[in-house]
Design a protein around this motif. Structure first.
Motif, mmCIF file in Angstrom:
data_model
loop_
_atom_site.group_PDB
_atom_site.id
_atom_site.type_symbol
_atom_site.label_atom_id
_atom_site.label_comp_id
_atom_site.label_asym_id
_atom_site.label_seq_id
_atom_site.Cartn_x
_atom_site.Cartn_y
_atom_site.Cartn_z
ATOM 1 N N ARG A 70 -2.726 -32.586 0.490
ATOM 2 C CA ARG A 70 -2.857 -33.133 -0.743
ATOM 3 C C ARG A 70 -1.654 -33.253 -1.810
ATOM 4 O O ARG A 70 -1.868 -34.442 -2.433
ATOM 5 C CB ARG A 70 -3.732 -32.125 -1.259
ATOM 6 N N ASP A 71 -0.929 -32.682 -1.852
ATOM 7 C CA ASP A 71 0.487 -32.121 -2.563
ATOM 8 C C ASP A 71 1.533 -33.452 -2.516
ATOM 9 O O ASP A 71 2.219 -34.579 -2.651
ATOM 10 C CB ASP A 71 0.824 -30.890 -3.024
ATOM 11 N N ALA A 72 1.839 -33.339 -1.350
ATOM 12 C CA ALA A 72 3.255 -33.967 -0.424
ATOM 13 C C ALA A 72 2.489 -35.171 0.042
ATOM 14 O O ALA A 72 3.079 -36.512 0.263
ATOM 15 C CB ALA A 72 3.540 -33.328 0.461
ATOM 16 N N LEU A 73 1.269 -35.610 0.579
ATOM 17 C CA LEU A 73 0.340 -36.891 1.485
ATOM 18 C C LEU A 73 -0.500 -37.847 0.424
ATOM 19 O O LEU A 73 -1.137 -38.893 0.594
ATOM 20 C CB LEU A 73 0.216 -37.057 2.538
ATOM 21 N N ASP A 74 -0.805 -37.181 -1.214
ATOM 22 C CA ASP A 74 -1.691 -37.748 -2.041
ATOM 23 C C ASP A 74 -2.541 -38.378 -1.433
ATOM 24 O O ASP A 74 -3.018 -39.145 -1.332
ATOM 25 C CB ASP A 74 -0.454 -38.698 -2.884
ATOM 26 N N VAL A 75 -3.495 -37.306 -1.063
ATOM 27 C CA VAL A 75 -4.635 -37.268 0.105
ATOM 28 C C VAL A 75 -5.274 -36.686 -0.925
ATOM 29 O O VAL A 75 -5.040 -35.268 -1.271
ATOM 30 C CB VAL A 75 -4.417 -36.870 1.034
ATOM 31 N N SER A 76 -7.170 -37.565 -1.375
ATOM 32 C CA SER A 76 -8.526 -36.678 -1.566
ATOM 33 C C SER A 76 -8.788 -35.705 -0.325
ATOM 34 O O SER A 76 -8.275 -36.593 0.456
ATOM 35 C CB SER A 76 -8.928 -37.032 -1.844
ATOM 36 N N GLY B 3 -7.275 -37.562 -5.156
ATOM 37 C CA GLY B 3 -6.817 -36.355 -5.621
ATOM 38 C C GLY B 3 -6.454 -34.590 -5.641
ATOM 39 O O GLY B 3 -5.888 -34.094 -5.871
ATOM 40 N N THR B 4 -7.951 -34.612 -5.289
ATOM 41 C CA THR B 4 -8.449 -33.387 -5.500
ATOM 42 C C THR B 4 -8.907 -32.462 -4.092
ATOM 43 O O THR B 4 -8.607 -33.325 -3.192
ATOM 44 C CB THR B 4 -9.890 -33.056 -6.441
ATOM 45 N N ILE B 5 -9.062 -31.094 -3.936
ATOM 46 C CA ILE B 5 -9.372 -31.037 -2.645
ATOM 47 C C ILE B 5 -11.066 -30.423 -3.412
ATOM 48 O O ILE B 5 -11.213 -29.516 -4.420
ATOM 49 C CB ILE B 5 -8.524 -29.087 -2.124
ATOM 50 N N HIS B 6 -11.660 -31.335 -2.548
ATOM 51 C CA HIS B 6 -13.255 -31.063 -2.571
ATOM 52 C C HIS B 6 -13.903 -30.125 -1.890
ATOM 53 O O HIS B 6 -13.859 -30.308 -0.686
ATOM 54 C CB HIS B 6 -13.927 -32.319 -3.705
ATOM 55 N N ALA B 7 -14.797 -28.830 -1.782
ATOM 56 C CA ALA B 7 -15.176 -27.840 -0.859
ATOM 57 C C ALA B 7 -16.362 -28.388 -1.006
ATOM 58 O O ALA B 7 -17.254 -28.226 -2.296
ATOM 59 C CB ALA B 7 -14.792 -26.574 -1.027
#
Length: 276
Positions: free
Chosen positions: A206-212, A37-41
């Protein structure tokens, strides 16, 4: 079978990955974790090894040593085309769409991994397959609408702006219904307005589709504004791993970028070297 956590998403773990090309070590014993569930760069100067590591994770390269886990599934060395079935989708820096095909048909190509009977049966017109194809098309349209492409469904990709073309590539990756979306330089070549739009799209995904989301990106302003966690490579080694504020102030990161804290928040970052 991929093991899911309580959120329904799997953890991606990169464990002691090394990648050598002949006598050159492009990635040297790198480990980090992408939390669900995070945005990882994944960032670093040119020559840092981030593109090589990205290709290892997505199955384009087979690591010399180490492993990559998605949930309980070891994906190291698995063919890249099999990863969609595990919930991993990837959009590319150099967009690989069919330029003379419509937006909706390009996005529909991402649905083939979810088509039970295959395109041959669909082409033969079996009633159940026609219903399935209609459902896939409806979902593809929803994804395009979500990314602001509703007005371009029947346009050829070659007629789109660069920013819209990049969003079509992301839409095709999302069409595989991934739980982990890998984005390779999503803002590359974009102007400020297009970059702001793609940044909002990444947050919305990420927020609406529940995607990492795992992304490689050069635009430090974009990275610092949307990432929950950042891993920094330099000369193939992991030199920093933490939240944006922590990474921004890390002396090793500042040295790697030949600048200072402010340098890491500029609209674009001039990087050293010649190999990604």
């Amino acid at each position: 079978m991929v093991t899911l956590n309580d959120t329904g998403l799997s953890t991606l773990k990169v464990e002691n990955v090394t990648m050598r090309f002949g006598g050159v070590t492009a990635v040297d014993d790198v480990s980090f974790t992408v939390r669900p569930g995070t945005i990882h760069a994944l960032i670093g100067p040119n020559g840092a090894g981030k593109s090589t590591l990205f290709n290892v994770i997505s199955g384009l390269y087979k690591a010399t040593s180490g492993r990559v886990l998605y949930g309980s599934e070891q994906i190291t060395g698995r063919p890249s085309h099999t990863l969609a079935g595990l919930g991993i989708g990837r959009a590319f820096q150099n967009v690989a769409l069919s330029p003379h095909v419509t937006v909706i048909d390009n996005v529909m190509l991402g649905r083939h991994v979810l088509t039970k009977g295959g395109f041959l049966r669909a082409g033969l017109g079996e009633r159940s397959m026609r219903r399935e194809q209609a459902a896939h098309r409806e979902r593809a349209v929803e994804i395009c609408e979500f990314l602001g492409l509703a007005d371009h469904l029947e346009q050829a990709v070659s007629d789109l702006s660069y920013g819209d073309t990049k969003r079509v590539d992301i839409a095709r990756a999302l069409a595989t219904e991934p739980s982990l979306l890998m984005l390779d330089e999503p803002a590359a070549g974009m102007n400020a307005g297009e970059t702001a739009t793609i940044a909002q799209s990444i947050r919305d995904i990420r927020d609406a589709l529940d995607v990492s989301i795992l992304l490689v990106e050069h635009d430090m302003s974009l990275v610092m504004s949307i990432a929950d966690h950042i891993s920094v490579l330099d000369f193939g080694s992991l030199i920093s791993d933490g939240e944006p504020d922590q990474v921004r102030l890390d002396p090793a990161v500042i040295r790697a970028y030949l600048g200072n804290e402010e340098h890491l928040t500029e609209e674009s970052t001039e990087e050293k070297g010649s190999v990604s």
